[in-house]
Design a protein around this motif. Structure first.
Motif, PDB file in Angstrom:
ATOM      1  N   ARG A  49       0.771  -1.147   0.011  1.00 46.79           N
ATOM      2  CA  ARG A  49       0.108  -0.156  -0.040  1.00 46.79           C
ATOM      3  C   ARG A  49       1.098   1.164   0.006  1.00 46.79           C
ATOM      4  O   ARG A  49       0.537   2.419  -0.335  1.00 46.79           O
ATOM      5  CB  ARG A  49      -0.855   0.058   1.031  1.00 46.79           C
ATOM      6  CG  ARG A  49      -2.139  -0.829   1.139  1.00 46.79           C
ATOM      7  CD  ARG A  49      -2.898  -0.789   2.339  1.00 46.79           C
ATOM      8  NE  ARG A  49      -4.149  -1.588   2.391  1.00 46.79           N
ATOM      9  CZ  ARG A  49      -5.258  -1.222   1.819  1.00 46.79           C
ATOM     10  NH1 ARG A  49      -5.284  -0.038   1.510  1.00 46.79           N
ATOM     11  NH2 ARG A  49      -6.239  -2.050   1.938  1.00 46.79           N
ATOM     12  N   GLU A  50       1.946   1.256   0.629  1.00 50.98           N
ATOM     13  CA  GLU A  50       2.814   2.353   0.734  1.00 50.98           C
ATOM     14  C   GLU A  50       3.304   2.741  -0.823  1.00 50.98           C
ATOM     15  O   GLU A  50       4.029   3.732  -1.109  1.00 50.98           O
ATOM     16  CB  GLU A  50       4.071   1.975   1.490  1.00 50.98           C
ATOM     17  CG  GLU A  50       3.579   1.947   3.089  1.00 50.98           C
ATOM     18  CD  GLU A  50       4.484   1.500   3.835  1.00 50.98           C
ATOM     19  OE1 GLU A  50       5.846   1.199   3.406  1.00 50.98           O
ATOM     20  OE2 GLU A  50       4.449   1.339   5.181  1.00 50.98           O
ATOM     21  N   GLN A  51       3.434   1.696  -1.763  1.00 51.88           N
ATOM     22  CA  GLN A  51       4.195   1.723  -2.974  1.00 51.88           C
ATOM     23  C   GLN A  51       3.355   1.740  -4.244  1.00 51.88           C
ATOM     24  O   GLN A  51       3.366   2.330  -5.243  1.00 51.88           O
ATOM     25  CB  GLN A  51       5.102   0.707  -3.294  1.00 51.88           C
ATOM     26  CG  GLN A  51       6.225   0.665  -2.070  1.00 51.88           C
ATOM     27  CD  GLN A  51       7.186  -0.272  -2.141  1.00 51.88           C
ATOM     28  OE1 GLN A  51       7.103  -1.221  -3.167  1.00 51.88           O
ATOM     29  NE2 GLN A  51       8.080  -0.623  -1.565  1.00 51.88           N
ATOM     30  N   SER A  56      -3.722  -1.956  -7.256  1.00 57.01           N
ATOM     31  CA  SER A  56      -2.586  -2.880  -7.699  1.00 57.01           C
ATOM     32  C   SER A  56      -2.440  -3.684  -6.330  1.00 57.01           C
ATOM     33  O   SER A  56      -2.103  -4.927  -6.716  1.00 57.01           O
ATOM     34  CB  SER A  56      -1.418  -2.344  -7.925  1.00 57.01           C
ATOM     35  OG  SER A  56      -1.512  -1.526  -9.096  1.00 57.01           O
ATOM     36  N   VAL A  57      -2.642  -3.306  -5.415  1.00 56.85           N
ATOM     37  CA  VAL A  57      -2.764  -4.137  -4.259  1.00 56.85           C
ATOM     38  C   VAL A  57      -3.802  -5.083  -4.221  1.00 56.85           C
ATOM     39  O   VAL A  57      -3.530  -6.068  -3.811  1.00 56.85           O
ATOM     40  CB  VAL A  57      -2.842  -3.077  -2.758  1.00 56.85           C
ATOM     41  CG1 VAL A  57      -2.659  -4.064  -1.610  1.00 56.85           C
ATOM     42  CG2 VAL A  57      -1.732  -2.258  -2.747  1.00 56.85           C
ATOM     43  N   SER A  63      -3.482 -12.934  -6.397  1.00 61.47           N
ATOM     44  CA  SER A  63      -2.475 -13.610  -6.557  1.00 61.47           C
ATOM     45  C   SER A  63      -1.841 -14.590  -5.486  1.00 61.47           C
ATOM     46  O   SER A  63      -1.710 -15.477  -5.529  1.00 61.47           O
ATOM     47  CB  SER A  63      -1.053 -12.797  -7.288  1.00 61.47           C
ATOM     48  OG  SER A  63      -1.360 -12.129  -8.265  1.00 61.47           O
ATOM     49  N   LEU A  64      -1.908 -13.818  -4.154  1.00 63.52           N
ATOM     50  CA  LEU A  64      -1.552 -14.596  -3.235  1.00 63.52           C
ATOM     51  C   LEU A  64      -2.611 -15.708  -2.744  1.00 63.52           C
ATOM     52  O   LEU A  64      -2.581 -16.605  -2.373  1.00 63.52           O
ATOM     53  CB  LEU A  64      -1.505 -13.679  -1.967  1.00 63.52           C
ATOM     54  CG  LEU A  64      -0.356 -12.525  -2.031  1.00 63.52           C
ATOM     55  CD1 LEU A  64      -0.122 -11.547  -0.655  1.00 63.52           C
ATOM     56  CD2 LEU A  64       1.222 -13.176  -2.097  1.00 63.52           C
ATOM     57  N   LYS A  65      -3.818 -15.258  -3.059  1.00 68.03           N
ATOM     58  CA  LYS A  65      -4.850 -16.210  -3.044  1.00 68.03           C
ATOM     59  C   LYS A  65      -4.816 -17.394  -3.616  1.00 68.03           C
ATOM     60  O   LYS A  65      -5.021 -18.388  -3.066  1.00 68.03           O
ATOM     61  CB  LYS A  65      -6.230 -15.553  -3.055  1.00 68.03           C
ATOM     62  CG  LYS A  65      -6.779 -14.365  -2.029  1.00 68.03           C
ATOM     63  CD  LYS A  65      -8.076 -13.816  -2.194  1.00 68.03           C
ATOM     64  CE  LYS A  65      -8.386 -12.976  -1.096  1.00 68.03           C
ATOM     65  NZ  LYS A  65      -9.674 -13.225  -0.580  1.00 68.03           N
ATOM     66  N   ASP A  89     -10.901  -0.808  -0.538  1.00 65.43           N
ATOM     67  CA  ASP A  89     -10.590   0.494  -1.381  1.00 65.43           C
ATOM     68  C   ASP A  89     -10.141   0.107  -2.710  1.00 65.43           C
ATOM     69  O   ASP A  89      -9.555  -0.990  -2.967  1.00 65.43           O
ATOM     70  CB  ASP A  89      -9.635   1.214  -0.585  1.00 65.43           C
ATOM     71  CG  ASP A  89      -8.259   0.399  -0.223  1.00 65.43           C
ATOM     72  OD1 ASP A  89      -8.312  -0.897  -0.647  1.00 65.43           O
ATOM     73  OD2 ASP A  89      -7.304   1.255   0.080  1.00 65.43           O
ATOM     74  N   GLY A  90     -10.396   0.870  -3.536  1.00 65.93           N
ATOM     75  CA  GLY A  90      -9.867   0.567  -5.088  1.00 65.93           C
ATOM     76  C   GLY A  90     -10.936  -0.477  -5.734  1.00 65.93           C
ATOM     77  O   GLY A  90     -11.888  -0.776  -5.242  1.00 65.93           O
ATOM     78  N   GLY A  91     -10.809  -0.312  -6.992  1.00 74.49           N
ATOM     79  CA  GLY A  91     -11.638  -1.296  -7.846  1.00 74.49           C
ATOM     80  C   GLY A  91     -12.987  -0.563  -8.165  1.00 74.49           C
ATOM     81  O   GLY A  91     -13.497   0.179  -7.345  1.00 74.49           O
ATOM     82  N   ARG A  92     -13.464  -1.371  -9.329  1.00 74.99           N
ATOM     83  CA  ARG A  92     -14.780  -0.701  -9.682  1.00 74.99           C
ATOM     84  C   ARG A  92     -15.960  -1.300  -8.723  1.00 74.99           C
ATOM     85  O   ARG A  92     -17.058  -0.724  -8.823  1.00 74.99           O
ATOM     86  CB  ARG A  92     -14.955  -1.067 -10.969  1.00 74.99           C
ATOM     87  CG  ARG A  92     -15.003  -2.533 -11.163  1.00 74.99           C
ATOM     88  CD  ARG A  92     -15.531  -2.856 -12.635  1.00 74.99           C
ATOM     89  NE  ARG A  92     -15.313  -4.381 -12.977  1.00 74.99           N
ATOM     90  CZ  ARG A  92     -14.626  -5.033 -13.565  1.00 74.99           C
ATOM     91  NH1 ARG A  92     -13.823  -4.198 -14.705  1.00 74.99           N
ATOM     92  NH2 ARG A  92     -14.500  -6.248 -13.743  1.00 74.99           N
TER      93      ARG A  92
END
Length: 122
Positions: A49-51, A56-57, A63-65, A89-92
Motif C-alpha cells: 500500500r505504501e508503494q 494494484s494491491v 495472486s496470493l490467494k 478500497d480501489g476497484g470498480r
C-alpha cells in the motif's frame, strides 16, 4: 507439480504470468511464505500500500490467494491466511464500510427511534 505449472493449467497464459510475477515478489520478500500467517500477509499488503495504488494491491492479493489455494490443493498447507482478507478500497466494485454510509450518531439515533416506536402488532 510446482505452483507455476498449477497456475498455467488453470488460467490463461497472460493471467498465469501476472499471478506468477506477483507471487515471485511475495516469495522474495517472504522466504518462508509457505508458513506465513494472517499477520504476515497483512504486513506484506501494508508494505504494498505504501508503494502501489489500491487496485494494484488488490491484484497482488488475488495472486496470493491463488498461491495459498495451490498449497492447500496439494496438501502443503491446511489453512489459507488470505481467505478472510478483503480490501475495501480501489476497484470498480468498491464496497462501502457501514461507517461511510451513516455516522455513529446517526446509527444511534436510528436505533433509538426504532426501539421507541410502538408497533401495532406484537
Amino acid at each position: 507439480m510446482d505452483w507455476k505449472t498449477w497456475l498455467e493449467n488453470r488460467y490463461t497464459r497472460a493471467t498465469a504470468a501476472a499471478y506468477a510475477r506477483e507471487i515471485e515478489l511475495f516469495l522474495q520478500r517472504m522466504p518462508d511464505a509457505e508458513n506465513a500467517d494472517y499477520g504476515a500477509v497483512l504486513e506484506y499488503l501494508t508494505h504494498l500500500r505504501e508503494q502501489h495504488r489500491p487496485a494494484s494491491v488488490k491484484r497482488h492479493l488475488q495472486s496470493l490467494k491463488k498461491y495459498y489455494k495451490y498449497l492447500q490443493s496439494n496438501a502443503l498447507r491446511e489453512d489459507n491466511p488470505t481467505a478472510a482478507v478483503l480490501l475495501k478500497d480501489g476497484g470498480r466494485h468498491r464496497e462501502r464500510p457501514l461507517q461511510e454510509l451513516l455516522s455513529l450518531a446517526q446509527l444511534e439515533a436510528l436505533r433509538d427511534a426504532l426501539q421507541a416506536k410502538k408497533y401495532r402488532y406484537k
